[in-house]
Scaffold this active site. Structure first.
Site, PDB file in Angstrom:
ATOM      1  N   LYS A   1       0.764  -1.216   0.046  1.00  0.00           N
ATOM      2  CA  LYS A   1      -0.061   0.087  -0.111  1.00  0.00           C
ATOM      3  C   LYS A   1       1.001   1.300   0.071  1.00  0.00           C
ATOM      4  CE  LYS A   1      -3.882   2.075   2.707  1.00  0.00           C
ATOM      5  NZ  LYS A   1      -4.894   1.786   3.790  1.00  0.00           N
TER       6      LYS A   1
ATOM      7  N   SER B   1      -9.440   1.678   2.779  1.00  0.00           N
ATOM      8  CA  SER B   1      -8.867   2.538   1.814  1.00  0.00           C
ATOM      9  C   SER B   1      -7.637   1.520   1.372  1.00  0.00           C
ATOM     10  CB  SER B   1      -8.139   3.403   2.834  1.00  0.00           C
ATOM     11  OG  SER B   1      -7.404   3.054   3.500  1.00  0.00           O
TER      12      SER B   1
ATOM     13  N   SER C   1      -9.894  -0.496   7.035  1.00  0.00           N
ATOM     14  CA  SER C   1      -9.084  -0.393   5.726  1.00  0.00           C
ATOM     15  C   SER C   1      -8.407  -1.528   5.181  1.00  0.00           C
ATOM     16  CB  SER C   1      -8.242   0.747   5.482  1.00  0.00           C
ATOM     17  OG  SER C   1      -8.770   1.956   5.786  1.00  0.00           O
TER      18      SER C   1
END
Ligand SMILES: [Zn+2]
Lengths: 432, 89, 470
Positions: free
Chosen positions: A38, A113, A137
């Site tokens: 990420k 996210s 997330s």
């Protein structure tokens, strides 16, 4: 021994912000395995943007601890994945680099996210990926994309190198196509790091084996409360019946603090974020400020043009919650509510081994479906309690509703990742 | 209830530029969100320790710093080893 | 008009590394941004970890200043935006500081001791350093050096109990000496002690003066500000509650103007740092001999006056120096060191650590033997200090005395000189004869000048008396 992994796939779902076509790797348990990371985890020499325009072009001079561990386990880091800007979102649409599409249905968002990591795994571009979970997330996109995602206990994985959204809530964790890969990646990144003062010295993760028989699994009524899609609820209830078939004992229970959890989460995370995001002034890194303006003009301008709307909304709300005269009403009360959530978990875990319920109250949103922030926040209601209490939680595929993936959430005691991973493995393989 | 003026005030404190049109939008959204946060009014007690531990320290041992080039590599127009920022006076 | 002064003193702790990272704090001789790491540069994703030694140093101060150390204290974030603050917040302590209360005793105006109470002591990190460049609205810019960013500080806050700039200076001298004795502070490091002051005239608004970067500037800054406030009161002008900056070069304070951003620091507990639970450590902290104890010991052990003892113990290095050179002759070493040497050092802005104590001790021995006059001995001392300042190896006093012919000579060898001085100053002689006081001193002075100080003034006075009797 050094080798190079060549990554030559397209990225049809916009899962990546940066792709490293040639990735070096070494020996170790992940030798030669392509792993996506990420984009809010610091990678030396690889642009790290947090999905934000304000960090465009920022090349960190250092690796986060989890990255160091990945590299020494032999992984090939093949790119940085898309995300809601600074982790603020539930869809991965709040990215300065465009939305990511859900591989299960490209008209849908992958959740957020960590949507880029989830989409990269779900579409088979990588076997596993790192995400981060501040209020769900990792688990949300795992649920929406039909893969496995684990948020470890607070303190289990070093946050050194995790670009802070809300320090007291977040952890780095693995996303993978199955429980075994998820546990493998978890075992690599878990461990004490003296550079993170909240990191803990704990025994290393145990080898994984399917194990569910005899476990006492609590199911809080609030996990199926108002706002949970009926089809999702029914899929998850049948999943819980399967746990029972595998020998688990299902125990209905209650978690009254759920009433406060979402508000406590948002007040805390926005407050911390308003402070964490002050540093993006373009002076030391990131988009440079207009040198003809005076400091405050340049600063306020760069924060206007560099941050997206959701980030600015949360900075403003967080600043408000901490401001003189309001701190007692918001920040202080949120901490007290947080204590209630912790206490609720502690009380329940005296009689049950883990909790089960839906990961998300719904299936993946259509791209552009919701623009009202509050209704978006409400979707996090089932994932935030684990962050408030710092306990581990995972999402494992449990079936489909409306032809879209549904995740079963298992929440464990502090540092009992092994226990919920073993239960998830038994569930996934259908054997105890 | 927060007013447009309240939101503008917070924008000043937070030093973040907000347009007039946004001010309108944010004010409405903030009222809805803050109303939801109002559930916390019924919580007893105040700020509780976020931390479950105390006394986490490191020893006073020197570790290598970054090279000056590494410090400057993401900064615009460094000058003689310094980092440049807009005028403050 | 009663003056009320409270001080906030920031003191850098001389730990090896910064408060929250492993960067060395010893950057004095190095270029900008050379003692900086991802943590103290505030790079995204970095985390602070508290330096244990800094906490111990701060506790040492708390114990020496008689503070109470609460069971829990915690770090908090003070949020504000400035280019010297790379995280956009300063890690400091807010409502749960490390230490509360405490006091320092200073010499009172009319003799005796006055107790100045402290409000609190807390720990925090230093920001970076700014250099302002360019000119014109569009040409000006700022250069930032983060070497200082993250250096540990303690902030000591006094109650508003100081009543004059002189008292404030005494307080700071005493505090500085104590910090030095504790071994937690390096007085030779520029900017290692910085002071903010709250000043008011009783019955009027309070003004905060910031940015007094040298502790020597405090008395000047306070005196200016008090004069300014008193002047305003006399002119019936209104004193507004405000922050003013001290302009060291011009010796004035100027309004910081409210054009600066309105401050709401939005303090909250630092989520990355566990709270401190260190009150039990205080007991184990051993304190060294502190200035008051050393002063009393000097009086007792060396039989010197309280004033000399106070001066000599008012600076750790000076006290140590005195103890190294005094053996067997404290009655000479005390006045020479406290009155003469200190003056010469201040004049040269030279630290006592640079004085070669072998040479100084030898000089004191010459004085004790009576082989030079005090005047000649001062000349020798100045020469030695100048040689050191110029980086030369200093000469031994005996060598200098011989080279310059400064040996004290018997009075009789000056009779001729005295006679010629009397002849050249008939007016003064007449004054003396008519009983005018002071004439004799003038004549002695003229002889001293002619002999370049080699003569003993008392001896000369006697010879003048003898000659004029005839
Ligand atoms: Zn550093």
């Amino acid at each position: 021994m050094g080798s190079t992994f060549t990554f030559d796939h397209d990225d049809p779902n916009n899962a990546f912000i940066t792709i490293c076509r040639q990735a070096d790797y070494g020996d170790g348990p992940l030798s030669g395995i392509p792993v996506a990371v990420k984009d809010n985890i610091s990678t030396a020499g690889i642009e790290t943007t947090c999905g934000s325009k304000i960090l465009k072009g920022y090349i960190p001079p250092y690796d986060g601890h989890a990255i160091t561990l990945l590299r020494s386990a032999g992984a090939a880091i093949i790119g940085k994945t898309n995300m809601d800007e600074f982790g603020m979102g539930t869809t991965t649409e709040n990215s300065a680099y465009g939305p990511t599409r859900n591989p299960a249905d490209p008209t849908r968002a992958p959740g957020g996210s960590s949507g880029g990591s989830a989409a990269a795994v779900a579409s088979g571009l990588v076997r596993m990926a790192l995400g981060t979970d501040t209020g769900g997330s990792i688990r949300c996109p795992a649920s929406f994309c039909g893969i496995v995602g684990l948020k470890p206990s607070y303190g289990r994985v070093s946050r050194y190198g995790l670009i802070a959204y809300a320090n007291s809530l977040e952890q780095i964790g693995p996303l993978a196509q199955n429980v075994r890969d998820c546990a493998l990646l978890y075992s690599v990144i878990a461990g004490y790091d003296p550079r993170d003062g909240t990191s803990l010295e704990l025994p290393p993760p145990a080898p994984l084996k399917p194990e569910i028989a005899g476990k006492r699994i609590g199911v809080p009524t609030e996990f199926f409360g108002e706002g949970v899609d009926l089809d999702v609820a029914s899929v998850v209830r049948s999943g819980i019946s399967r746990l029972e078939d595998l020998g688990a004992e299902i125990i209905p229970c209650s978690m009254p603090s759920m009433r406060y959890a979402l508000a406590a989460y948002y007040v805390t995370s926005m407050s911390e974020a308003s402070s964490n995001l002050g540093r993006y002034d373009g002076v030391r890194y990131g988009t440079a400020p207009d040198s003809f303006r005076s400091w405050h003009d340049a600063y306020s301008q760069i924060r206007k043009s560099g941050f997206g709307e959701e980030v600015r909304r949360r900075i403003l709300l967080g600043s408000f919650a901490l401001s003189a005269g309001y701190q007692g009403k918001y920040y202080a009360k949120a901490q007290a509510a947080r204590r209630m959530v912790r206490d609720d978990f502690a009380r329940l875990f005296r009689t049950v081994d883990m909790l089960a319920g839906p990961t998300m109250p719904c299936v993946a949103f259509r791209l552009g479906e919701t623009s009202d922030p509050l209704s978006m926040y409400l979707a996090d209601i089932l994932t935030v309690p684990a962050n408030l209490a710092g306990v581990p939680a995972l999402s494992v595929p449990c079936g489909t509703a409306h032809n879209l993936p549904v995740g079963l959430q298992l929440i464990g005691k502090h540092y009992a990742e092994d226990e919920i991973l073993s239960a998830a493995l038994a569930f996934e393989e259908g054997s105890a | 209830m927060v007013t447009k003026e309240d939101v503008a005030h917070i924008a000043t404190i937070a030093d973040i530029g907000v347009d007039d049109s946004e001010l309108e939008l944010f004010t409405g959204q903030f009222n809805a969100i803050l109303e939801y946060f109002g559930v916390l009014d019924s919580v007893e007690g105040g700020a509780d320790a976020v931390h479950s531990r105390t006394n986490v320290f490191r020893e006073d041992l020197v570790k290598p710093s970054l090279l000056n080039d590494e410090v400057l590599m993401n900064a615009q127009d460094p000058e003689d080893g310094f980092i440049r920022a807009p005028r403050v006076i | 008009m009663t003056v009320i002064i409270g001080l906030e003193i920031h003191c850098q702790l001389n730990t090896k590394t910064k408060l929250f990272c492993g960067c060395s704090t010893d950057y004095r001789d190095d270029g900008p941004n050379t003692h900086v790491c991802p943590v103290c540069l505030g790079l995204p994703g970095t985390l602070p970890v508290t330096n244990k030694q800094a906490v111990i140093y701060a506790l040492r101060v708390a114990k020496a200043l008689h503070c109470e150390v609460p069971a829990f204290s915690e770090f908090a974030r003070k949020n504000y935006f400035y280019p010297d603050l790379p995280k956009a917040f300063q890690i400091t302590q807010y409502d749960k500081p490390l230490a509360l209360g405490g006091y320092i005793e200073i010499e009172a105006e009319g003799g005796g001791e006055k107790r100045i109470e402290l409000t609190r002591i807390h720990m925090e990190e230093d920001p970076g350093r700014l250099v302002h460049k360019g000119s014109g609205d569009r040409g000006r810019y700022t250069l930032v050096d983060y070497n200082r960013s993250g250096v540990p500080l303690i902030e000591i806050v006094t109650e508003p109990q100081l009543s004059s700039p002189k008292e404030a200076r005494r307080f700071l001298n005493k505090l500085r000496a104590t910090l030095e004795y504790l071994g937690i502070y390096d007085s030779e490091r520029e900017g290692s002690l910085r002071v903010d002051a709250n000043i008011s005239i009783k019955g009027y608004e309070r003004v905060e003066v910031k940015n007094i970067t040298s502790y020597k500037g405090v008395e000047k800054a306070l005196t200016f500000e008090i004069t300014r406030q008193k002047g305003m009161i006399r002119r019936n002008a209104q004193i507004v509650r405000e922050t003013r900056h001290y302009q060291e070069a011009r010796g004035v304070t100027t309004s910081a103007r409210s054009k600066e951003m309105e401050h709401d620091y939005r303090y909250f507990p630092e989520p990355d740092l566990a709270p401190l639970e260190v009150s039990s450590w205080v007991e184990e902290i051993a304190l060294p001999e502190l200035p008051d104890a050393r002063r009393d010991r000097f009086m007792q052990q060396y039989g010197i006056s309280q004033n000399h003892a106070r001066t000599l113990t008012g600076d750790l290095k000076l006290a140590e120096f005195f103890e190294e050179v005094t053996s067997g002759m404290p009655e000479i070493a005390a006045p020479w060191t406290a009155d003469i040497l200190l003056g010469e050092l201040n004049y040269r802005d030279m630290p006592v650590t640079k004085v070669p104590n072998l040479h100084y001790r030898a000089l004191l021995e010459e004085v004790k033997k009576g082989s030079v006059t005090d005047t000649s001995a001062v000349e020798v001392l100045r020469l030695i200090l100048n040689q050191v300042m110029e980086g030369q190896a200093p000469e031994m006093p005996g060598v200098i005395i011989a080279r310059l012919g400064l040996s004290k000579e018997e009075g009789e060898s000056f009779v001729e000189v005295v006679a010629s001085v009397l002849k050249e100053n008939e007016a003064a002689v007449a004054d003396h004869r008519s009983g005018k006081a002071g004439a004799i001193n003038f004549l002695v002075g003229q002889v001293m000048k002619a002999t370049r100080g080699r003569a003993d003034p008392k001896e000369i006075a006697r010879i003048i008396g003898d000659l004029l009797k005839d």
